[in-house]
Design a protein around this motif. Structure first.
Motif, short mmCIF file in Angstrom:
data_model
loop_
_atom_site.label_atom_id
_atom_site.label_comp_id
_atom_site.label_asym_id
_atom_site.label_seq_id
_atom_site.Cartn_x
_atom_site.Cartn_y
_atom_site.Cartn_z
N GLU A 20 -44.60 -1.41 10.07
CA GLU A 20 -43.15 0.57 11.10
C GLU A 20 -43.36 0.94 10.08
OE1 GLU A 20 -40.14 -0.91 13.28
OE2 GLU A 20 -40.58 -1.94 14.69
N ARG A 21 -43.44 2.75 10.59
CA ARG A 21 -43.71 3.91 9.91
C ARG A 21 -42.59 4.52 10.87
NH1 ARG A 21 -49.18 4.57 6.62
NH2 ARG A 21 -49.47 2.66 6.03
N GLU A 22 -41.50 5.46 9.23
CA GLU A 22 -41.03 6.43 10.05
C GLU A 22 -41.98 7.90 10.99
OE1 GLU A 22 -38.77 8.39 7.54
OE2 GLU A 22 -37.75 6.51 7.31
N VAL A 23 -42.10 8.17 12.25
CA VAL A 23 -43.31 9.68 12.85
C VAL A 23 -42.37 10.85 11.94
CG1 VAL A 23 -42.47 10.87 15.29
CG2 VAL A 23 -42.31 8.31 14.68
N GLN A 24 -43.43 10.77 11.36
CA GLN A 24 -44.15 12.30 10.88
C GLN A 24 -44.38 14.01 11.72
OE1 GLN A 24 -43.19 12.56 7.18
NE2 GLN A 24 -42.59 9.95 8.07
N GLN A 25 -43.72 14.53 11.57
CA GLN A 25 -43.97 16.31 12.25
C GLN A 25 -45.07 16.61 11.25
OE1 GLN A 25 -41.46 16.90 14.59
NE2 GLN A 25 -40.78 15.07 13.83
N PRO A 26 -46.06 17.35 12.37
CA PRO A 26 -47.73 17.33 12.14
C PRO A 26 -47.71 19.30 11.46
CG PRO A 26 -46.95 18.26 14.54
CD PRO A 26 -45.81 17.26 14.15
N GLY A 27 -47.85 19.21 10.12
CA GLY A 27 -47.89 20.73 9.78
C GLY A 27 -48.49 21.38 9.88
N PRO A 28 -49.00 22.88 9.31
CA PRO A 28 -49.62 23.68 10.16
C PRO A 28 -51.07 23.26 10.94
CG PRO A 28 -48.60 24.38 8.18
CD PRO A 28 -48.30 22.98 8.34
N GLY A 29 -51.74 23.89 12.16
CA GLY A 29 -53.06 23.57 12.50
C GLY A 29 -53.38 21.77 12.66
N HIS A 30 -52.02 21.00 12.00
CA HIS A 30 -52.86 19.55 12.84
C HIS A 30 -51.86 19.74 14.30
CE1 HIS A 30 -53.59 19.79 9.23
NE2 HIS A 30 -53.86 18.34 9.02
N VAL A 31 -52.35 18.14 15.22
CA VAL A 31 -50.86 17.85 15.81
C VAL A 31 -51.13 16.20 15.78
CG1 VAL A 31 -52.74 19.53 17.65
CG2 VAL A 31 -53.19 17.00 17.69
N ARG A 32 -49.59 15.85 16.42
CA ARG A 32 -49.38 14.18 15.93
C ARG A 32 -49.42 13.39 17.88
NH1 ARG A 32 -44.22 14.25 16.02
NH2 ARG A 32 -43.82 13.45 18.08
N VAL A 33 -50.34 12.71 17.44
CA VAL A 33 -51.39 12.34 18.10
C VAL A 33 -50.38 11.00 19.18
CG1 VAL A 33 -53.57 11.26 19.97
CG2 VAL A 33 -53.44 13.59 18.33
N ALA A 34 -49.88 10.79 20.41
CA ALA A 34 -50.15 9.40 20.70
C ALA A 34 -51.05 8.67 21.01
CB ALA A 34 -48.45 9.44 21.99
N VAL A 35 -51.22 7.24 20.38
CA VAL A 35 -52.50 6.77 20.66
C VAL A 35 -52.96 5.82 21.73
CG1 VAL A 35 -54.48 5.39 19.02
CG2 VAL A 35 -53.18 6.71 17.94
N ASP A 36 -53.49 6.30 22.82
CA ASP A 36 -53.95 5.19 24.16
C ASP A 36 -54.48 4.26 23.69
OD1 ASP A 36 -51.57 6.43 25.19
OD2 ASP A 36 -53.35 8.10 26.13
N ALA A 37 -55.24 4.43 22.85
CA ALA A 37 -56.57 3.47 22.50
C ALA A 37 -57.62 3.90 21.50
CB ALA A 37 -57.87 3.50 23.41
N CYS A 38 -57.94 2.72 20.75
CA CYS A 38 -59.26 3.10 19.49
C CYS A 38 -60.39 2.17 19.15
CB CYS A 38 -58.26 3.05 18.15
SG CYS A 38 -58.92 3.37 16.75
N GLY A 39 -61.13 2.62 19.42
CA GLY A 39 -62.17 1.31 18.68
C GLY A 39 -62.28 0.77 17.00
N ILE A 40 -62.74 -0.22 17.34
CA ILE A 40 -63.25 -0.61 15.70
C ILE A 40 -64.77 -0.86 16.13
CG2 ILE A 40 -63.15 -2.79 14.75
CD1 ILE A 40 -60.76 -4.19 16.37
N CYS A 41 -65.27 0.75 14.85
CA CYS A 41 -66.60 0.18 14.74
C CYS A 41 -66.75 -0.46 13.18
CB CYS A 41 -66.17 2.19 14.07
SG CYS A 41 -67.93 2.14 13.90
#
Length: 341
Positions: A20-41
């Protein structure tokens, strides 16, 4: 402070652990995305094993991300995004904007390219912070587990074909029908190419036809692959998705005059191609990188329009270690996808 979970590797070549990690605030020009899915490449292994410079540990891999914008940093809204937007982030995780390729508008070969899981924490997680220029809008028709692999495997094959010299009606061969190649065959058929699938074993012929291939070449048969391609008239393009330099080399003599070999399958061994094989018939060999966020968006739109979806095995984030090993073993059919919800 709220927390989120990630699947991380503590040291090069190490095992995955859920922390577990602490939720961070996005910096300028960035967004925080709640991940629904991530492929394994398969490329994730390059980072897990620290085979590229600048890899830092603990490492959170993942560059086939699909989710929803949760929070925007300063200026991100000015780029047309808002909370709740469904977005994907692929191999292209942002560019520097100031190197020569960027100044020429060729952002995918940015000299300081940002790749999730390398430049910043990737998508084996419940949350990820990414630059706004890395975001591609997901069509409503695509579910997150389908959209995620298209951000890397999808855009690489789709872009490799549409930026090739082939035109509708041309003979196009796809070498390999695995994680990349099964999408390559689908895209090639949907683009109107006379599509040839090349793989090992006669048993894969029916599957290749189900994907949309018009012809199938068994690379283990007595007839060499190049001869089989020439018997069909010669390939205008071979899209080489198989990570085998020997298999890639075996297709070159099957190219038509001015034919093009587009390499997207990664292998450290050199290709066994001589200059004379290229000179007399004007053949072209080129590597093809993935694609920008706009390319990812166009890949997803094309996929939605033509009903193209990756073949996936979906597992929860808690099983990241098992899913990663299944990808490495070659047993995945064909893209492993982690989900968080």
């Amino acid at each position: 402070m709220s927390t989120y979970r990630v699947a991380q590797v503590a040291a090069a070549g190490g095992s995955f652990e859920i922390v577990e990690r602490e939720v961070q605030q996005p910096g300028p020009g960035h967004v925080r995305v709640a991940v629904d899915a991530c492929g394994i490449c398969h490329s994730d292994a390059v980072f897990v094993n620290a085979e590229l410079p600048g890899v830092r540990f603990p490492l959170v891999p993942g560059h086939e991300i699909a989710g929803r914008i949760e929070e925007l940093g300063e200026g991100a809204r000015d780029k047309g995004w808002q909370a709740g937007d469904r977005v994907a982030v692929g191999w292209f995780g942002g560019s520097c904007g100031h190197c020569t390729p960027c100044r020429q508008g060729d952002f995918i070969v940015c000299e300081n390219l940002k790749v999730p899981g390398w430049s910043y924490d990737g998508g084996y997680a419940e949350e990820v912070i990414a630059p706004a220029d890395a975001l591609a809008r997901i069509p409503d028709a695509l579910a997150a587990p389908d959209a995620a692999p298209l951000a890397c495997a999808g855009v690489t094959t789709y872009n490799g074909l549409r930026r090739s010299s082939a035109r509708a009606g041309d003979l196009v061969a796809v070498l390999g029908i695995g994680g990349l190649g099964h999408l390559g065959v689908k895209y090639a058929a949907a683009m109107g190419f006379e599509t040839v699938a090349i793989a090992r074993g006669a048993a894969k012929a029916d599957f290749a036809k189900q994907l949309g291939a018009h012809h199938y070449i068994d690379s283990t048969a007595d007839t060499p692959v190049a001869d089989a391609l020439r018997s069909l008239g010669g390939a205008k393009v071979v899209l080489a998705t198989a990570a085998s330099s020997d298999a890639i080399t075996a297709t070159v003599e099957g190219l038509a005059p001015r034919g093009e070999l587009v390499v997207i399958g990664a292998d450290a061994d050199p290709l066994g191609i001589s200059p004379t094989q290229l000179l007399m018939s004007g053949k072209i060999v080129r590597g093809h990188p993935s694609g920008t966020a706009q390319d990812v968006q166009e890949t997803m739109a094309f996929s939605a329009l033509h009903g193209i979806r990756p073949m996936t095995e979906i597992v929860p984030l808690d099983q990241a270690a098992e899913a990663y090993q299944r990808m490495l073993s070659g047993a995945a059919r064909f893209r492993m996808v982690l989900t968080t919800r």
